[in-house]
Each structure stands twice: as structure tokens, then as C-alpha cells.
Design an enzyme around this catalytic site. Structure first.
Site, PDB file in Angstrom:
ATOM      1  N   GLU A 120      32.030  17.821  21.969  1.00  0.00           N
ATOM      2  CA  GLU A 120      30.869  18.179  21.655  1.00  0.00           C
ATOM      3  C   GLU A 120      30.098  17.473  20.443  1.00  0.00           C
ATOM      4  OE1 GLU A 120      29.002  19.660  24.040  1.00  0.00           O
ATOM      5  OE2 GLU A 120      28.797  21.444  23.376  1.00  0.00           O
ATOM      6  N   THR A 168      19.532  18.723  21.792  1.00  0.00           N
ATOM      7  CA  THR A 168      20.171  19.578  21.121  1.00  0.00           C
ATOM      8  C   THR A 168      19.929  19.354  19.476  1.00  0.00           C
ATOM      9  OG1 THR A 168      21.940  19.893  22.444  1.00  0.00           O
ATOM     10  CG2 THR A 168      22.396  20.764  20.316  1.00  0.00           C
TER      11      THR A 168
HETATM   12  N1  HSE Z   1      24.596  27.288  20.131  1.00  0.00           N
HETATM   13  C1  HSE Z   1      23.861  25.808  20.239  1.00  0.00           C
HETATM   14  C2  HSE Z   1      22.692  25.719  19.974  1.00  0.00           C
HETATM   15  C3  HSE Z   1      24.334  25.535  21.767  1.00  0.00           C
HETATM   16  O1  HSE Z   1      21.813  26.349  20.594  1.00  0.00           O
HETATM   17  O2  HSE Z   1      22.127  24.908  19.288  1.00  0.00           O
HETATM   18  C4  HSE Z   1      24.076  23.980  22.082  1.00  0.00           C
HETATM   19  O3  HSE Z   1      24.959  23.336  21.523  1.00  0.00           O
END
Ligand code: HSE
Length: 295
Positions: A120, A168
Site C-alpha cells: 500500500e 488517494t
Molecule cells: N484511510 C485511508 C484514507 C484509506 O482515507 O486516506 C485509503 O488508503
């Protein structure tokens, strides 16, 4: 050859930013592995044209390296990248389970969480385990610096995926740097309500507990049509609506009998905003499944 199906996931659930996650019944990635002198990766399926096959740049390559498990790896993407449904996490989780079995590494599912999270990090720049944990363990997961807590849960949901992408990195760029004490108190209350709701499979408590006034309002600005889709889902009976992960997917929690109406209301509302979308009628479900010899 070993085959693993690892589910899409929805992280955050509003009040549980970077902490909560759930495994979804559908969609899912399917990963096939065979021993090989060095790792090669091929990718087919949803959004595969955007996914690098170079093991140095692919989440799955990082997992193979971490497990010292070179393999011919074939990834069939059911989870579209940049969807907010844990696309890279599904591939990483599937590869971790498959390569762990292929080379008899003996790691537990919990031990595979930080390994899959390494993958990730390649995509988001930071190693978040809130998608890989539910994809590996299933149900509802709580990820903290101390590890993962998991609860088997089965709550009906609709996930509506618009035909737009939100990276993201961009979605993390709008996260506020601080919150007030009032917001903190609200968030703790909502998150606790949600967790109790998951342990009781209670869509009303889960939906109420998804409310969030800190991160979610900033992220909804990145999703064309969000407000009208949310309104439509609530009118059709959703008990709570929020951004799935970093978006643009939208998660609605509901009772089973309202699922179909909510799915079409969300797709229609996106349509009215000039955005094409598709909806998955699914539920919080089990984690990655291993099939030996392709069986
Ligand atoms: N918790 C993370 C976010 C999930 O919302 O950025 C995506 O990697």
C-alpha cells in the site's frame, strides 16, 4: 498453482478515519501464483491499463519481496483502481495469502497485515492497513498502532462507484491538520456507536455512527454529485451514507429490504449530476479465500 480471491474493502466509515474498515462481498480481485526464479506480474481486468506490471512499482511486487517469495503472479482486477474500494489492498492481500501458502511461510493472517500494507505504501506514499486488514481478515476491523482487532459482521450495504477517479494522494491533501475538542468528542461518540453496531449487526447503529464532521466534508468536495447522491440514498432508506475510503465510491448502510431501491436512487442521482456510475448491492463479508490448485 494457487488462487486467492480477496475482497474490496471500505475504509474509514466516516468517524473511523484511518482506523475502521470492512470487507465487502463484491467486487474482488483474483490472484494466481506459481513458483518462479524471479517475480513477474501480469494484470488484467478493471483498470488494468493503469497498473504497472514492473514488480518494483506494483503493490504485489513489494509483497513478494517482503515474503522472499518469487513467483509468476497473475492479477485479475475486479476492484477498479482509484475507486475508494481498496483496489491495491485487495491485490496485496490476495498476493500475501497466496505467496505465504505457496512458500509455506507459516504467517498468520494478522502477521500478513503489515506485509500487505508495505505494498500500500507504494501507492499512497504511506502504509495504511485499514484496507488490507479487512481484505485479509474479513468483517469489521479496527487498526491502531498496537495492531488489529476484528469482528465478524454482516451488515447490508450499497456501494456506488461513479465513473470519476480521486487519487488517494489528493484525498489526503484535503484532510484537516487539526480538530476542535467538540469535534473530537463527537467523533469518539460516533465511532463507538458504529463499533457497537457492527458487533450487533445493527444497520441503524452503524449508519448513525458513520457521521463525521472533520474529514468527510472536505473529501465530499472532490466528488461531483455527492450531496444529491447522499440525499437520494437517505430518502430511499439508507441508515447512513459516507465516502468510501478516499473516494470517489460512496458507501450506504441499510436494511436488506431497502438495498435495491437505494442502489437505483444513487445511480439515478449521479446520472442527474451528469456522472455515470454503478452500484454494488452487497454486505460486510468474509476476507480473502485461498483455493489450492485452482480448485
Ligand atoms: N484511510 C485511508 C484514507 C484509506 O482515507 O486516506 C485509503 O488508503
Amino acid at each position: 498453482m494457487l488462487t486467492v480471491r480477496a475482497p474490496a474493502t471500505s475504509a474509514n466509515l466516516g468517524s473511523g478515519f484511518d482506523v475502521f474498515g470492512v470487507a465487502l462481498g463484491t467486487p474482488a480481485d483474483v490472484v494466481r501464483v506459481e513458483r518462479a526464479p524471479e517475480t513477474t506480474i501480469s494484470v488484467t481486468g478493471a483498470g488494468s491499463e493503469y497498473i504497472p506490471e514492473d514488480p518494483e512499482k506494483n503493490t504485489v511486487g513489494a509483497v513478494a519481496k517482503a515474503l522472499d517469495a518469487p513467483a509468476r503472479i497473475r492479477i485479475d482486477k475486479g476492484v477498479r483502481p482509484s475507486s475508494g474500494l481498496g483496489s491495491s489492498a485487495a491485490s496485496a492481500a490476495a498476493a500475501a495469502v497466496a505467496l505465504n501458502a505457496l512458500y509455506d511461510r507459516g504467517r498468520s493472517r494478522e502477521e500478513l497485515v503489515p506485509i500487505a500494507a508495505e505494498g500500500e505504501a507504494l501507492v499512497s506514499g504511506e502504509a495504511h492497513a485499514d484496507n488490507v486488514a479487512p481484505s485479509l481478515l474479513g468483517g469489521f476491523t479496527v487498526v491502531t498502532d498496537d495492531g488489529v482487532t476484528q469482528v465478524d459482521a454482516s451488515v447490508p450495504v450499497v456501494v456506488c462507484l461513479p465513473d470519476i477517479s480521486v487519487s488517494t494522494r489528493d484525498a489526503r491533501g484535503v484532510v484537516p491538520e487539526s480538530a476542535t475538542m467538540d469535534e473530537l468528542v463527537d467523533t469518539v461518540g460516533n465511532a463507538a456507536t458504529l463499533a457497537v453496531g457492527m458487533s450487533r449487526n445493527d444497520p441503524d447503529l452503524v449508519g448513525t455512527g458513520m457521521a463525521d464532521t472533520v474529514v468527510t466534508p472536505e473529501r465530499t468536495k472532490l466528488i461531483d454529485g455527492y450531496d444529491r447522491v447522499r440525499e437520494a440514498a437517505l430518502e430511499a432508506g439508507a441508515t447512513g451514507v459516507t465516502v468510501s475510503g478516499a473516494g470517489p465510491g460512496i458507501l450506504a448502510v441499510c436494511h436488506r429490504q431497502n438495498q435495491r431501491a437505494i442502489a437505483s436512487a444513487m445511480v439515478d442521482a449521479f446520472d442527474a449530476a451528469g456522472v455515470e456510475s454503478r452500484a454494488y448491492q452487497t454486505a460486510v463479508s468474509q476476507g480473502a479465500t485461498l483455493y489450492r490448485d485452482g480448485s
